[in-house]
Write a protein that holds these residues in place. Structure first.
Motif, PDB file in Angstrom:
ATOM      1  N   LEU A 133       0.821  -1.206   0.000  1.00 55.12           N
ATOM      2  CA  LEU A 133       0.000   0.000   0.000  1.00 55.12           C
ATOM      3  C   LEU A 133       0.856   1.258   0.000  1.00 55.12           C
ATOM      4  N   ARG A 134       2.010   1.217   0.680  1.00 56.87           N
ATOM      5  CA  ARG A 134       2.899   2.381   0.690  1.00 56.87           C
ATOM      6  C   ARG A 134       3.390   2.692  -0.713  1.00 56.87           C
ATOM      7  N   GLN A 135       3.717   1.649  -1.469  1.00 59.27           N
ATOM      8  CA  GLN A 135       4.192   1.869  -2.833  1.00 59.27           C
ATOM      9  C   GLN A 135       3.106   2.513  -3.687  1.00 59.27           C
ATOM     10  N   GLN A 136       1.881   2.027  -3.586  1.00 58.38           N
ATOM     11  CA  GLN A 136       0.772   2.616  -4.333  1.00 58.38           C
ATOM     12  C   GLN A 136       0.529   4.056  -3.908  1.00 58.38           C
ATOM     13  N   ALA A 137       0.601   4.299  -2.595  1.00 60.12           N
ATOM     14  CA  ALA A 137       0.353   5.640  -2.084  1.00 60.12           C
ATOM     15  C   ALA A 137       1.431   6.618  -2.544  1.00 60.12           C
ATOM     16  N   ARG A 138       2.683   6.164  -2.586  1.00 62.28           N
ATOM     17  CA  ARG A 138       3.765   7.029  -3.079  1.00 62.28           C
ATOM     18  C   ARG A 138       3.503   7.457  -4.512  1.00 62.28           C
ATOM     19  N   GLN A 139       3.066   6.517  -5.319  1.00 60.38           N
ATOM     20  CA  GLN A 139       2.756   6.843  -6.713  1.00 60.38           C
ATOM     21  C   GLN A 139       1.626   7.854  -6.790  1.00 60.38           C
ATOM     22  N   ASN A 140       0.603   7.690  -5.939  1.00 65.26           N
ATOM     23  CA  ASN A 140      -0.503   8.644  -5.910  1.00 65.26           C
ATOM     24  C   ASN A 140      -0.028  10.036  -5.532  1.00 65.26           C
ATOM     25  N   LEU A 141       0.843  10.110  -4.528  1.00 66.47           N
ATOM     26  CA  LEU A 141       1.325  11.406  -4.070  1.00 66.47           C
ATOM     27  C   LEU A 141       2.097  12.138  -5.149  1.00 66.47           C
ATOM     28  N   VAL A 142       2.975  11.424  -5.832  1.00 66.50           N
ATOM     29  CA  VAL A 142       3.745  12.058  -6.904  1.00 66.50           C
ATOM     30  C   VAL A 142       2.814  12.518  -8.019  1.00 66.50           C
ATOM     31  N   ARG A 143       1.828  11.692  -8.355  1.00 63.39           N
ATOM     32  CA  ARG A 143       0.886  12.056  -9.415  1.00 63.39           C
ATOM     33  C   ARG A 143       0.056  13.280  -9.014  1.00 63.39           C
ATOM     34  N   ILE A 144      -0.377  13.317  -7.750  1.00 62.34           N
ATOM     35  CA  ILE A 144      -1.142  14.465  -7.265  1.00 62.34           C
ATOM     36  C   ILE A 144      -0.311  15.738  -7.364  1.00 62.34           C
ATOM     37  N   HIS A 145       0.950  15.647  -6.969  1.00 57.78           N
ATOM     38  CA  HIS A 145       1.809  16.828  -7.015  1.00 57.78           C
ATOM     39  C   HIS A 145       2.031  17.302  -8.449  1.00 57.78           C
ATOM     40  N   GLU A 146       2.218  16.360  -9.350  1.00 55.37           N
ATOM     41  CA  GLU A 146       2.453  16.737 -10.741  1.00 55.37           C
ATOM     42  C   GLU A 146       1.233  17.422 -11.359  1.00 55.37           C
ATOM     43  N   ILE A 147       0.049  17.100 -10.834  1.00 55.06           N
ATOM     44  CA  ILE A 147      -1.176  17.743 -11.332  1.00 55.06           C
ATOM     45  C   ILE A 147      -1.372  19.114 -10.687  1.00 55.06           C
ATOM     46  N   ASN A 148      -1.218  19.178  -9.355  1.00 56.54           N
ATOM     47  CA  ASN A 148      -1.529  20.409  -8.627  1.00 56.54           C
ATOM     48  C   ASN A 148      -0.375  21.400  -8.544  1.00 56.54           C
ATOM     49  N   LYS A 149       0.871  20.903  -8.649  1.00 55.19           N
ATOM     50  CA  LYS A 149       2.060  21.763  -8.623  1.00 55.19           C
ATOM     51  C   LYS A 149       2.165  22.587  -7.338  1.00 55.19           C
ATOM     52  N   SER A 150       1.679  22.068  -6.229  1.00 55.73           N
ATOM     53  CA  SER A 150       1.793  22.788  -4.958  1.00 55.73           C
ATOM     54  C   SER A 150       3.217  22.665  -4.418  1.00 55.73           C
ATOM     55  N   THR A 151       3.571  23.559  -3.498  1.00 61.24           N
ATOM     56  CA  THR A 151       4.853  23.455  -2.809  1.00 61.24           C
ATOM     57  C   THR A 151       4.673  22.413  -1.706  1.00 61.24           C
ATOM     58  N   MET A 152       5.409  21.325  -1.811  1.00 65.15           N
ATOM     59  CA  MET A 152       5.120  20.149  -0.979  1.00 65.15           C
ATOM     60  C   MET A 152       6.290  19.816  -0.065  1.00 65.15           C
ATOM     61  N   ILE A 153       5.981  19.602   1.221  1.00 59.79           N
ATOM     62  CA  ILE A 153       6.958  19.101   2.192  1.00 59.79           C
ATOM     63  C   ILE A 153       6.446  17.769   2.721  1.00 59.79           C
ATOM     64  N   TYR A 154       7.302  16.779   2.659  1.00 60.85           N
ATOM     65  CA  TYR A 154       6.936  15.421   3.049  1.00 60.85           C
ATOM     66  C   TYR A 154       7.915  14.951   4.112  1.00 60.85           C
ATOM     67  N   VAL A 155       7.405  14.576   5.273  1.00 61.92           N
ATOM     68  CA  VAL A 155       8.253  14.121   6.380  1.00 61.92           C
ATOM     69  C   VAL A 155       8.241  12.601   6.454  1.00 61.92           C
ATOM     70  N   THR A 156       9.426  12.000   6.565  1.00 67.45           N
ATOM     71  CA  THR A 156       9.504  10.545   6.696  1.00 67.45           C
ATOM     72  C   THR A 156      10.848  10.156   7.331  1.00 67.45           C
ATOM     73  N   HIS A 157      10.877   8.975   7.934  1.00 64.73           N
ATOM     74  CA  HIS A 157      12.142   8.396   8.393  1.00 64.73           C
ATOM     75  C   HIS A 157      12.567   7.277   7.443  1.00 64.73           C
ATOM     76  N   ASP A 158      11.744   7.023   6.423  1.00 65.95           N
ATOM     77  CA  ASP A 158      11.969   5.924   5.481  1.00 65.95           C
ATOM     78  C   ASP A 158      12.745   6.446   4.274  1.00 65.95           C
ATOM     79  N   GLN A 159      13.988   5.992   4.122  1.00 68.47           N
ATOM     80  CA  GLN A 159      14.810   6.523   3.039  1.00 68.47           C
ATOM     81  C   GLN A 159      14.327   6.088   1.658  1.00 68.47           C
ATOM     82  N   VAL A 160      13.604   4.966   1.560  1.00 72.32           N
ATOM     83  CA  VAL A 160      13.032   4.563   0.269  1.00 72.32           C
ATOM     84  C   VAL A 160      11.958   5.567  -0.152  1.00 72.32           C
ATOM     85  N   GLU A 161      11.089   5.962   0.785  1.00 71.43           N
ATOM     86  CA  GLU A 161      10.086   6.976   0.477  1.00 71.43           C
ATOM     87  C   GLU A 161      10.754   8.283   0.060  1.00 71.43           C
ATOM     88  N   ALA A 162      11.797   8.660   0.786  1.00 73.10           N
ATOM     89  CA  ALA A 162      12.491   9.911   0.477  1.00 73.10           C
ATOM     90  C   ALA A 162      13.075   9.885  -0.934  1.00 73.10           C
TER      91      ALA A 162
END
Length: 371
Positions: free
Chosen positions: A168-197
């Protein structure tokens, strides 16, 4: 312009300084990830941007305006929390449009935004479902929908995927990137997971004990970490960090002397002890007696496409090698030779742990030297 500028921003709780003089800029429409271990200050920094925490010293600018004393509701942000923060007694539709109703948007505009968000995150047909009946992944998507419909220029996410399983994390990451590419908002994402980063961020800001260690693209941080901490935090397995001495143009790892190329000797002039950094994928195993180093296999793990092997050198130093699953057949207890290319080696100062040589883009670290 919807950029974010940290100008000597610090945060203290009593006498304890948890954020220490942050100085960097997030460009408008950029996707930046705050990465670091638990307690490093990444979530606190995000909360400073959101206005949930007061800044002790320095100034924070959003869109050219100092927001130190600006209330969270006036910063025009959308935020997704780790805990989702949904209303359990409401259905999906009510959760998504709740904030828009508070803003007193028109009914048609509310419906359009909500339907677009539901379609984008594949939640069509869930409108009347109570949130408490949803799975973790579905709740996470509802939280994203609620943030998306605000159409805010600033999109803040505080470890939003940590409660999901790997798929589910992999699917969600793809959704987040797609959302950002559509909306072009200034995005800050906090994580301790270096794969997500590495997969989400256009740039990564690595924090340690409230101090910014490095901010750069994922590739730059992986190839040219600013110090040994960044080198060890990015990569799985982590970069091998080996303490070594330099004597008469030779690198001594334990009692084994490895001759250094002149190019590297020049870079390390005046250094008598260093930390050697080599990525596991750059450690090559061989049966050749002329290998640079020798070791024994203590543990091997085969995941099909990759094999990860833990090796011990004669002095007890443990290092990892990672290679394609079918490349070698290595068993625990087997003695092997170890090779590497000098261009894949980093050197860090023994005391400060700072990278002693950062190559320019497109340049081999130490020229075109090969073993």
């Amino acid at each position: 312009m919807h950029n974010i500028i940290f100008d000597n921003v610090s945060k203290s709780y009593g006498n304890k300084e948890v954020i220490k003089q942050l100085n960097f800029e997030i460009q408008e429409g950029e996707r930046v990830v705050f990465l670091g271990p638990s307690g490093c200050g990444k979530s606190t920094t995000l909360r400073l941007v959101a206005g949930f925490e007061d800044i002790t010293d320095g100034k924070l600018f959003m869109g050219g305006t100092c927001v130190n004393n600006m209330a969270p509701g006036k910063r025009n942000i959308a935020m997704v929390f780790q805990s989702y923060a949904l209303f359990p007694h409401m259905d999906v539709w009510e959760n998504i449009i709740f904030g828009l109703k508070i803003q007193k948007l028109g009914k048609k505009e509310i419906e359009k935004r909500a339907k677009d968000a539901l379609e984008m995150l594949h939640l069509d047909g869930f409108e009347q479902r109570l949130v408490k009946s949803l799975s973790g992944g579905q709740k996470q998507r509802v939280a994203l929908c609620r943030a998306i419909v605000k159409q805010s220029p600033y999109f803040l996410l505080d470890e939003p995927l940590s409660n999901l399983d790997a798929q589910l994390r992999q699917q969600a990451r793809q959704n987040l990137v797609r959302i950002h590419e559509i909306n072009k908002s200034t995005m800050i994402y906090v994580t301790h997971d270096q794969v997500e980063a590495m997969t989400v961020g256009q740039r990564i800001a690595v924090l340690r004990d409230g101090t910014l260690q490095q901010i750069a693209t994922p590739r730059e941080i992986y190839d040219n970490p600013s110090n040994a901490f960044v080198a060890s935090f990015i990569g799985s397995p982590a970069m091998n960090l080996i303490t070594a001495d330099i004597v008469d143009g030779h690198l001594f790892i334990g009692k084994v002397a490895v001759p250094l190329p002149d190019r590297i000797t020049a870079v390390l002039t005046g250094k008598h002890s260093v930390i050697v950094g080599i990525r596991p994928e750059n450690i090559h195993i061989t049966t050749d007696d002329r290998a640079m180093l020798k070791g024994s296999c203590r543990y091997t793990e085969n995941t099909g496409n990759l094999q990860t092997t833990q090796l011990y050198l004669a002095d007890g130093t443990a290092i990892f090698s990672q290679f394609a699953g079918e490349t070698y057949e290595i068993k625990a207890g087997e003695n092997v030779g170890i090779q590497f290319l000098w261009e894949n080696v980093l050197f860090f100062d023994r005391e400060t742990e700072i990278n002693l040589y950062v190559r320019e883009k497109g340049e081999n670290k130490y020229g075109n030297y090969r073993n």
